[in-house]
Scaffold this motif. Structure first.
Motif, PDB file in Angstrom:
ATOM      1  N   PHE A  68      64.060  76.603 -29.677  1.00 17.59           N
ATOM      2  CA  PHE A  68      64.218  75.902 -30.947  1.00 17.59           C
ATOM      3  C   PHE A  68      65.635  75.358 -31.124  1.00 17.59           C
ATOM      4  O   PHE A  68      65.856  74.476 -31.954  1.00 17.59           O
ATOM      5  CB  PHE A  68      63.900  76.818 -32.128  1.00 17.59           C
ATOM      6  CG  PHE A  68      62.477  77.310 -32.172  1.00 17.59           C
ATOM      7  CD1 PHE A  68      61.439  76.595 -31.589  1.00 17.59           C
ATOM      8  CD2 PHE A  68      62.174  78.498 -32.806  1.00 17.59           C
ATOM      9  CE1 PHE A  68      60.130  77.054 -31.639  1.00 17.59           C
ATOM     10  CE2 PHE A  68      60.865  78.967 -32.868  1.00 17.59           C
ATOM     11  CZ  PHE A  68      59.845  78.240 -32.280  1.00 17.59           C
ATOM     12  N   LYS A  69      66.596  75.871 -30.376  1.00 20.90           N
ATOM     13  CA  LYS A  69      67.998  75.432 -30.487  1.00 20.90           C
ATOM     14  C   LYS A  69      68.297  74.181 -29.673  1.00 20.90           C
ATOM     15  O   LYS A  69      69.355  73.578 -29.831  1.00 20.90           O
ATOM     16  CB  LYS A  69      68.932  76.556 -30.031  1.00 20.90           C
ATOM     17  CG  LYS A  69      68.908  77.759 -30.942  1.00 20.90           C
ATOM     18  CD  LYS A  69      69.782  78.863 -30.370  1.00 20.90           C
ATOM     19  CE  LYS A  69      69.672  80.132 -31.203  1.00 20.90           C
ATOM     20  NZ  LYS A  69      70.411  81.246 -30.585  1.00 20.90           N
ATOM     21  N   VAL A  70      67.384  73.797 -28.800  1.00 18.32           N
ATOM     22  CA  VAL A  70      67.597  72.627 -27.947  1.00 18.32           C
ATOM     23  C   VAL A  70      67.628  71.381 -28.828  1.00 18.32           C
ATOM     24  O   VAL A  70      66.765  71.187 -29.688  1.00 18.32           O
ATOM     25  CB  VAL A  70      66.496  72.527 -26.867  1.00 18.32           C
ATOM     26  CG1 VAL A  70      66.602  71.245 -26.069  1.00 18.32           C
ATOM     27  CG2 VAL A  70      66.560  73.748 -25.955  1.00 18.32           C
ATOM     28  N   GLU A  71      68.628  70.552 -28.621  1.00 13.48           N
ATOM     29  CA  GLU A  71      68.835  69.366 -29.459  1.00 13.48           C
ATOM     30  C   GLU A  71      67.609  68.461 -29.511  1.00 13.48           C
ATOM     31  O   GLU A  71      67.238  67.963 -30.577  1.00 13.48           O
ATOM     32  CB  GLU A  71      70.063  68.589 -28.963  1.00 13.48           C
ATOM     33  CG  GLU A  71      70.648  67.665 -29.986  1.00 13.48           C
ATOM     34  CD  GLU A  71      71.093  68.368 -31.280  1.00 13.48           C
ATOM     35  OE1 GLU A  71      70.872  67.769 -32.351  1.00 13.48           O
ATOM     36  OE2 GLU A  71      71.627  69.490 -31.223  1.00 13.48           O
ATOM     37  N   PHE A  72      66.958  68.232 -28.383  1.00 14.81           N
ATOM     38  CA  PHE A  72      65.782  67.360 -28.352  1.00 14.81           C
ATOM     39  C   PHE A  72      64.672  67.920 -29.242  1.00 14.81           C
ATOM     40  O   PHE A  72      64.012  67.170 -29.965  1.00 14.81           O
ATOM     41  CB  PHE A  72      65.281  67.189 -26.910  1.00 14.81           C
ATOM     42  CG  PHE A  72      64.165  66.192 -26.786  1.00 14.81           C
ATOM     43  CD1 PHE A  72      64.426  64.830 -26.775  1.00 14.81           C
ATOM     44  CD2 PHE A  72      62.848  66.617 -26.678  1.00 14.81           C
ATOM     45  CE1 PHE A  72      63.390  63.904 -26.674  1.00 14.81           C
ATOM     46  CE2 PHE A  72      61.806  65.705 -26.575  1.00 14.81           C
ATOM     47  CZ  PHE A  72      62.081  64.344 -26.572  1.00 14.81           C
ATOM     48  N   TYR A  73      64.488  69.215 -29.194  1.00 19.35           N
ATOM     49  CA  TYR A  73      63.477  69.840 -30.049  1.00 19.35           C
ATOM     50  C   TYR A  73      63.833  69.641 -31.521  1.00 19.35           C
ATOM     51  O   TYR A  73      62.985  69.238 -32.328  1.00 19.35           O
ATOM     52  CB  TYR A  73      63.342  71.333 -29.729  1.00 19.35           C
ATOM     53  CG  TYR A  73      62.313  72.016 -30.600  1.00 19.35           C
ATOM     54  CD1 TYR A  73      60.970  71.971 -30.278  1.00 19.35           C
ATOM     55  CD2 TYR A  73      62.698  72.682 -31.769  1.00 19.35           C
ATOM     56  CE1 TYR A  73      60.015  72.569 -31.086  1.00 19.35           C
ATOM     57  CE2 TYR A  73      61.747  73.280 -32.578  1.00 19.35           C
ATOM     58  CZ  TYR A  73      60.414  73.221 -32.235  1.00 19.35           C
ATOM     59  OH  TYR A  73      59.471  73.806 -33.051  1.00 19.35           O
ATOM     60  N   LYS A  74      65.079  69.927 -31.875  1.00 21.76           N
ATOM     61  CA  LYS A  74      65.497  69.809 -33.271  1.00 21.76           C
ATOM     62  C   LYS A  74      65.326  68.380 -33.790  1.00 21.76           C
ATOM     63  O   LYS A  74      64.950  68.188 -34.941  1.00 21.76           O
ATOM     64  CB  LYS A  74      66.944  70.269 -33.436  1.00 21.76           C
ATOM     65  CG  LYS A  74      67.114  71.764 -33.211  1.00 21.76           C
ATOM     66  CD  LYS A  74      68.454  72.297 -33.648  1.00 21.76           C
ATOM     67  CE  LYS A  74      69.595  71.825 -32.833  1.00 21.76           C
ATOM     68  NZ  LYS A  74      70.876  72.471 -33.156  1.00 21.76           N
ATOM     69  N   LYS A  75      65.556  67.394 -32.942  1.00 18.75           N
ATOM     70  CA  LYS A  75      65.436  65.990 -33.351  1.00 18.75           C
ATOM     71  C   LYS A  75      63.981  65.547 -33.505  1.00 18.75           C
ATOM     72  O   LYS A  75      63.712  64.551 -34.151  1.00 18.75           O
ATOM     73  CB  LYS A  75      66.113  65.073 -32.330  1.00 18.75           C
ATOM     74  CG  LYS A  75      67.607  65.126 -32.363  1.00 18.75           C
ATOM     75  CD  LYS A  75      68.189  64.181 -31.327  1.00 18.75           C
ATOM     76  CE  LYS A  75      69.694  64.241 -31.335  1.00 18.75           C
ATOM     77  NZ  LYS A  75      70.272  63.391 -30.273  1.00 18.75           N
ATOM     78  N   ASN A  76      63.060  66.259 -32.876  1.00 16.26           N
ATOM     79  CA  ASN A  76      61.665  65.807 -32.845  1.00 16.26           C
ATOM     80  C   ASN A  76      60.661  66.751 -33.492  1.00 16.26           C
ATOM     81  O   ASN A  76      59.486  66.409 -33.587  1.00 16.26           O
ATOM     82  CB  ASN A  76      61.255  65.541 -31.386  1.00 16.26           C
ATOM     83  CG  ASN A  76      61.959  64.331 -30.838  1.00 16.26           C
ATOM     84  OD1 ASN A  76      61.627  63.200 -31.177  1.00 16.26           O
ATOM     85  ND2 ASN A  76      62.956  64.555 -30.002  1.00 16.26           N
ATOM     86  N   VAL A  77      61.091  67.892 -33.960  1.00 17.52           N
ATOM     87  CA  VAL A  77      60.160  68.873 -34.513  1.00 17.52           C
ATOM     88  C   VAL A  77      59.413  68.328 -35.725  1.00 17.52           C
ATOM     89  O   VAL A  77      58.253  68.702 -35.968  1.00 17.52           O
ATOM     90  CB  VAL A  77      60.857  70.216 -34.819  1.00 17.52           C
ATOM     91  CG1 VAL A  77      61.845  70.086 -35.965  1.00 17.52           C
ATOM     92  CG2 VAL A  77      59.826  71.312 -35.066  1.00 17.52           C
ATOM     93  N   GLU A  78      60.005  67.417 -36.460  1.00 18.26           N
ATOM     94  CA  GLU A  78      59.318  66.870 -37.636  1.00 18.26           C
ATOM     95  C   GLU A  78      58.120  66.006 -37.263  1.00 18.26           C
ATOM     96  O   GLU A  78      57.276  65.708 -38.104  1.00 18.26           O
ATOM     97  CB  GLU A  78      60.283  66.067 -38.530  1.00 18.26           C
ATOM     98  CG  GLU A  78      60.650  64.698 -38.005  1.00 18.26           C
ATOM     99  CD  GLU A  78      61.753  64.681 -36.942  1.00 18.26           C
ATOM    100  OE1 GLU A  78      61.956  63.611 -36.344  1.00 18.26           O
ATOM    101  OE2 GLU A  78      62.389  65.724 -36.708  1.00 18.26           O
ATOM    102  N   LYS A  79      57.998  65.640 -35.990  1.00 16.27           N
ATOM    103  CA  LYS A  79      56.863  64.850 -35.518  1.00 16.27           C
ATOM    104  C   LYS A  79      55.649  65.711 -35.182  1.00 16.27           C
ATOM    105  O   LYS A  79      54.581  65.192 -34.876  1.00 16.27           O
ATOM    106  CB  LYS A  79      57.273  64.012 -34.312  1.00 16.27           C
ATOM    107  CG  LYS A  79      58.337  62.985 -34.672  1.00 16.27           C
ATOM    108  CD  LYS A  79      58.837  62.238 -33.473  1.00 16.27           C
ATOM    109  CE  LYS A  79      59.953  61.308 -33.922  1.00 16.27           C
ATOM    110  NZ  LYS A  79      60.897  61.053 -32.873  1.00 16.27           N
ATOM    111  N   VAL A  80      55.816  67.024 -35.248  1.00 13.35           N
ATOM    112  CA  VAL A  80      54.713  67.949 -34.979  1.00 13.35           C
ATOM    113  C   VAL A  80      53.739  67.895 -36.157  1.00 13.35           C
ATOM    114  O   VAL A  80      54.142  68.046 -37.311  1.00 13.35           O
ATOM    115  CB  VAL A  80      55.230  69.393 -34.766  1.00 13.35           C
ATOM    116  CG1 VAL A  80      54.072  70.373 -34.673  1.00 13.35           C
ATOM    117  CG2 VAL A  80      56.116  69.468 -33.536  1.00 13.35           C
ATOM    118  N   LYS A  81      52.491  67.640 -35.844  1.00 10.38           N
ATOM    119  CA  LYS A  81      51.419  67.633 -36.846  1.00 10.38           C
ATOM    120  C   LYS A  81      50.483  68.783 -36.503  1.00 10.38           C
ATOM    121  O   LYS A  81      49.933  68.832 -35.403  1.00 10.38           O
ATOM    122  CB  LYS A  81      50.645  66.311 -36.831  1.00 10.38           C
ATOM    123  CG  LYS A  81      51.514  65.090 -37.062  1.00 10.38           C
ATOM    124  CD  LYS A  81      52.107  65.077 -38.451  1.00 10.38           C
ATOM    125  CE  LYS A  81      52.910  63.816 -38.675  1.00 10.38           C
ATOM    126  NZ  LYS A  81      54.204  64.060 -39.260  1.00 10.38           N
ATOM    127  N   GLY A  82      50.308  69.682 -37.446  1.00 10.49           N
ATOM    128  CA  GLY A  82      49.576  70.903 -37.123  1.00 10.49           C
ATOM    129  C   GLY A  82      50.496  71.751 -36.265  1.00 10.49           C
ATOM    130  O   GLY A  82      51.557  72.154 -36.702  1.00 10.49           O
TER     131      GLY A  82
END
Length: 140
Positions: free
Chosen positions: A114-128
């Motif tokens: 969860f600390k990886v920058e790419f994850y943090k930048k894209n987590v809001e795109k998760v649906k469900g």
């Protein structure tokens, strides 16, 4: 070499070392071992590109390879069992790294992913619980 062969290799290393591994743990170990292989140059660039034939996707529980997740989802949170998992000699250089991550607690692996920058930048795109956002090799 493929991500499926990589998954088989990781499971086989776990079994050989008498360590259980579940599907979610497998996903995180695949991710961190591949990231270490890239960062520490444990595999050549060509080997990494060849191996990374299916990308990790940004999901609610961190990076996941969809086909491998689906392949083992029948186990739920139980350990993956079976004897058909083979180690690949080309990946043996990763064995000590795999064993290192097998000793991590699952929640620590999740927190780190969860600390990886790419994850943090894209987590809001998760649906469900899933998204189609792909990690490039450079994004790991």
């Amino acid at each position: 070499m493929t991500m499926e062969q990589f998954a088989d290799h990781v499971i086989s290393v776990a079994q050989k070392n008498k360590k259980s591994i579940n599907n979610l743990q497998l996903q995180k170990i695949l991710y961190f071992v591949l990231k270490d292989a890239r960062d520490k140059r444990l595999l050549s660039r060509k080997s990494l590109v060849d191996l990374y034939d299916e990308p990790f996707l940004v999901w609610a529980y961190g990076p996941n390879v969809k086909t491998q997740y689906n392949r083992f989802r029948c186990f739920g949170s139980a350990p993956i069992i079976g004897s058909d998992f083979k180690q690949s000699p080309e990946l043996s250089v990763l064995n000590s790294t795999i064993v290192k991550y097998l000793d991590y607690k699952l929640f620590d692996l999740l927190d780190e992913s969860f600390k990886v920058e790419f994850y943090k930048k894209n987590v809001e795109k998760v649906k469900g619980f899933r998204s189609d956002v792909e990690y490039r090799l450079e994004d790991l």
